[in-house]
Write an enzyme that holds these catalytic residues in place. Structure first.
Site, PDB file in Angstrom:
ATOM      1  N   ASP A 119       0.813  -1.213   0.000  1.00 11.09           N
ATOM      2  CA  ASP A 119       0.000   0.000   0.000  1.00 11.09           C
ATOM      3  C   ASP A 119       0.848   1.265   0.000  1.00 11.09           C
ATOM      4  O   ASP A 119       0.310   2.376   0.003  1.00 11.09           O
ATOM      5  CB  ASP A 119      -0.956   0.008   1.194  1.00 11.09           C
ATOM      6  CG  ASP A 119      -0.237  -0.144   2.533  1.00 11.09           C
ATOM      7  OD1 ASP A 119       0.991   0.093   2.602  1.00 11.09           O
ATOM      8  OD2 ASP A 119      -0.904  -0.502   3.528  1.00 11.09           O
ATOM      9  N   ARG A 170      14.740   9.939   5.778  1.00 10.85           N
ATOM     10  CA  ARG A 170      16.096   9.442   5.978  1.00 10.85           C
ATOM     11  C   ARG A 170      17.061  10.087   4.983  1.00 10.85           C
ATOM     12  O   ARG A 170      16.653  10.657   3.971  1.00 10.85           O
ATOM     13  CB  ARG A 170      16.152   7.921   5.890  1.00 10.85           C
ATOM     14  CG  ARG A 170      15.909   7.294   4.543  1.00 10.85           C
ATOM     15  CD  ARG A 170      15.984   5.770   4.666  1.00 10.85           C
ATOM     16  NE  ARG A 170      15.790   5.097   3.384  1.00 10.85           N
ATOM     17  CZ  ARG A 170      15.673   3.788   3.242  1.00 10.85           C
ATOM     18  NH1 ARG A 170      15.720   2.998   4.307  1.00 10.85           N
ATOM     19  NH2 ARG A 170      15.503   3.245   2.055  1.00 10.85           N
ATOM     20  N   ARG A 177      21.697   1.003  -4.916  1.00 15.61           N
ATOM     21  CA  ARG A 177      21.835  -0.376  -4.433  1.00 15.61           C
ATOM     22  C   ARG A 177      22.463  -1.254  -5.514  1.00 15.61           C
ATOM     23  O   ARG A 177      22.444  -0.912  -6.696  1.00 15.61           O
ATOM     24  CB  ARG A 177      20.454  -0.930  -4.068  1.00 15.61           C
ATOM     25  CG  ARG A 177      19.674  -0.057  -3.093  1.00 15.61           C
ATOM     26  CD  ARG A 177      18.173  -0.226  -3.310  1.00 15.61           C
ATOM     27  NE  ARG A 177      17.394   0.656  -2.444  1.00 15.61           N
ATOM     28  CZ  ARG A 177      16.932   0.322  -1.251  1.00 15.61           C
ATOM     29  NH1 ARG A 177      17.150  -0.896  -0.777  1.00 15.61           N
ATOM     30  NH2 ARG A 177      16.235   1.178  -0.521  1.00 15.61           N
ATOM     31  N   ASP A 246      19.183  -6.274  -3.223  1.00 18.83           N
ATOM     32  CA  ASP A 246      18.523  -4.972  -3.301  1.00 18.83           C
ATOM     33  C   ASP A 246      18.616  -4.208  -1.988  1.00 18.83           C
ATOM     34  O   ASP A 246      18.252  -3.027  -1.934  1.00 18.83           O
ATOM     35  CB  ASP A 246      17.053  -5.139  -3.714  1.00 18.83           C
ATOM     36  CG  ASP A 246      16.292  -6.077  -2.797  1.00 18.83           C
ATOM     37  OD1 ASP A 246      16.580  -7.289  -2.823  1.00 18.83           O
ATOM     38  OD2 ASP A 246      15.420  -5.610  -2.042  1.00 18.83           O
ATOM     39  N   ASP A 256      17.978  -0.234   4.932  1.00 18.81           N
ATOM     40  CA  ASP A 256      16.725  -0.990   5.031  1.00 18.81           C
ATOM     41  C   ASP A 256      16.668  -1.849   6.287  1.00 18.81           C
ATOM     42  O   ASP A 256      16.926  -3.054   6.260  1.00 18.81           O
ATOM     43  CB  ASP A 256      16.493  -1.841   3.780  1.00 18.81           C
ATOM     44  CG  ASP A 256      16.013  -0.996   2.607  1.00 18.81           C
ATOM     45  OD1 ASP A 256      15.766   0.197   2.827  1.00 18.81           O
ATOM     46  OD2 ASP A 256      15.888  -1.515   1.502  1.00 18.81           O
TER      47      ASP A 256
END
Length: 473
Positions: A119, A170, A177, A246, A256
């Site tokens: 979403d 951030r 990546r 990734d 991440d």
């Protein structure tokens, strides 16, 4: 603040420009002054309306061109041909007084073409975990993306249950990546791949441009920074949880923060991601996975660097990670130069604390006592190791006070344990952000004892050792 958009302007094939979906009734929950200072922002700005609007996706600063980016990646060993920023937007880059470029990225900013079945939203729970981890890792000296601010809205998002929506703002010198290279390589987009390579060489690896093979020189630097990052993960007992390609930064940044965790009881086979059923990303597998991921990057660059040229890099990686790890652990033992017998000394120590299911950080921190206290306070199973350790200390050029001080400077007293994050999350979901802010403040100086922070240094309770963390966490 002025913004430029080098990535989206020079690599439009990787970008989809769009506006963020703003939070409803936003409230600034927390911000990092240390991160703000990197781009010249003071606390007055961070507490103002402009910062709130930016952090909530409600307004943009002149020059920002929000864009989501597409990339691919090997996920749990299998190739996924299209991934991308499913809930993040690159807002642009700002330049600080030192001439350093910093990208700002808004996470939880709504649907993108790369959201797949998601979403595009972020929940307060996961945003708190990334905010705390980013800044805690930076304070430990581990290369990482930074968390500038955390904002909550009144909207609800459905995960396993309905949760509060949130956004994380951030920062990083770059969010590129390994997967960006993989996407263009496997799509056979030769010219865009060349422009991505040239972009990285020009902006991040300019000292490689004069090398005989600039791309090989760049890859060598990526190998070195990745080896250093993972060596620090291992020394600090950090488990990333989802080391897909990734989620690997071209600059060797930890990026991440999903189902991460710091070790409590020392278990080298610890798996922090409850979706990792086969332990691919177990704590003791991280160095090997780092190598495997670098080899996938090398494949994506194979038009520029033949495989025969990359073989020495894999030996270099293993040498670098071992050298860094040895020095980091030597520092934690309060010693100086590595000796041949130190591998046995360190191996025996880790074996003892693993067998005893002892706390990793507290076991190392306990060594910051004088030798007599060590002998009295540590259990009998430690005594054989302590005998070796005392003998090793006598061979060192470090005196007793320097040994103790060295341990205190290199073994954190305060660690972002999962149970501490969970307590902060539960209070925040009830509308209280006091523990979140206090924990963030304590983790800014993890090696120094702080007033009224003893409870943050305590070992986890039994319930706190068995928290399951998912990718949505």
């Amino acid at each position: 603040m002025e913004f430029v958009n080098r990535f989206s302007n020079e690599l439009p094939e990787l970008c989809h420009q769009q506006q963020p979906t703003p939070l409803k009734d936003p409230e600034l929950v927390a911000y990092s002054q240390a991160a703000a200072e990197l781009i010249g922002l003071d606390s007055e700005f961070m507490q103002g309306e402009l910062a709130l609007g930016l952090s909530a996706g409600k307004l943009l600063i002149e020059g920002m061109q929000p864009a989501s980016t597409v990339y691919a990646g090997h996920q749990f060993g299998g190739y996924s041909p299209q991934l991308g920023d499913g809930r993040a937007l690159l807002l642009g880059e700002t330049v600080n007084e030192q001439g350093e470029y910093w990208e700002l990225q808004l996470k939880g900013s709504g649907l993108t073409p790369f959201s797949r079945q998601g979403d595009g939203k972020a929940v307060l729970r996961s945003s708190i975990r990334e905010f705390l981890a980013s800044e805690a890792m930076a304070a430990l000296g581990i290369a990482t993306t930074r968390a500038l601010s955390l904002t909550v809205g009144s909207g609800l998002v459905q995960r396993e249950r309905f949760e509060k929506e949130a956004m994380l703002l951030r920062m990083a010198p770059s969010h590129i990546r390994f997967g960006h290279f993989e996407y263009l390589y496997y799509q056979q987009q030769t010219q865009p791949l060349k422009r991505l390579v040239d972009f990285c060489l020009s902006h991040y690896f300019s000292d490689c441009l004069t090398a005989e093979n600039p791309v090989l020189a760049m890859l060598e630097q990526v190998v070195d920074s990745t080896a250093l990052m993972i060596a620090k993960w291992q020394a600090e007992g950090f488990c990333h949880g989802v080391m897909n390609t990734d989620n690997m930064s071209i600059l060797g940044l930890t990026i991440d923060y999903g189902p991460y965790g710091f070790l409590d009881d020392y278990n080298p086979r610890h798996v922090c991601n409850h979706s990792d059923h086969y332990g691919r990303y177990a704590f003791n597998q991280q160095p090997a996975v780092g190598l495997w991921n670098l080899q996938r990057l090398a494949q994506a660059l194979s038009d520029y660097v033949p495989s025969a040229k990359t073989e020495p890099l894999w030996i270099r990686y293993q040498q670098k990670i071992n050298q860094h790890y040895q020095q980091l652990m030597l520092n934690k033992l309060g010693l100086s130069q590595w000796q041949d017998d130190d591998e046995q000394l360190l191996g025996l120590l880790l074996k003892v604390i693993a067998e005893q299911k002892a706390d990793y950080h507290q076991s190392l921190r306990a060594l910051a006592q004088d030798q007599n206290q060590l002998t009295k306070q540590l259990p009998d199973v430690w005594q054989a190791w302590l005998k070796l350790y005392r003998q090793r200390c006598q061979q060192s050029d470090v005196d007793e006070q320097q040994r103790i001080s060295g341990i205190q400077q290199h073994v954190p007293l305060y660690v972002l344990r999962n149970y501490l994050a969970q307590q902060a999350i539960e209070q925040a979901e009830d509308g209280s952000y006091a523990q979140l802010r206090q924990l963030h403040q304590v983790l800014n100086t993890p090696f120094t004892e702080q007033v009224d922070a003893q409870h943050f240094a305590a070992p986890p309770p039994a319930w706190g050792k068995c928290l399951e963390i998912s990718c949505s966490s």
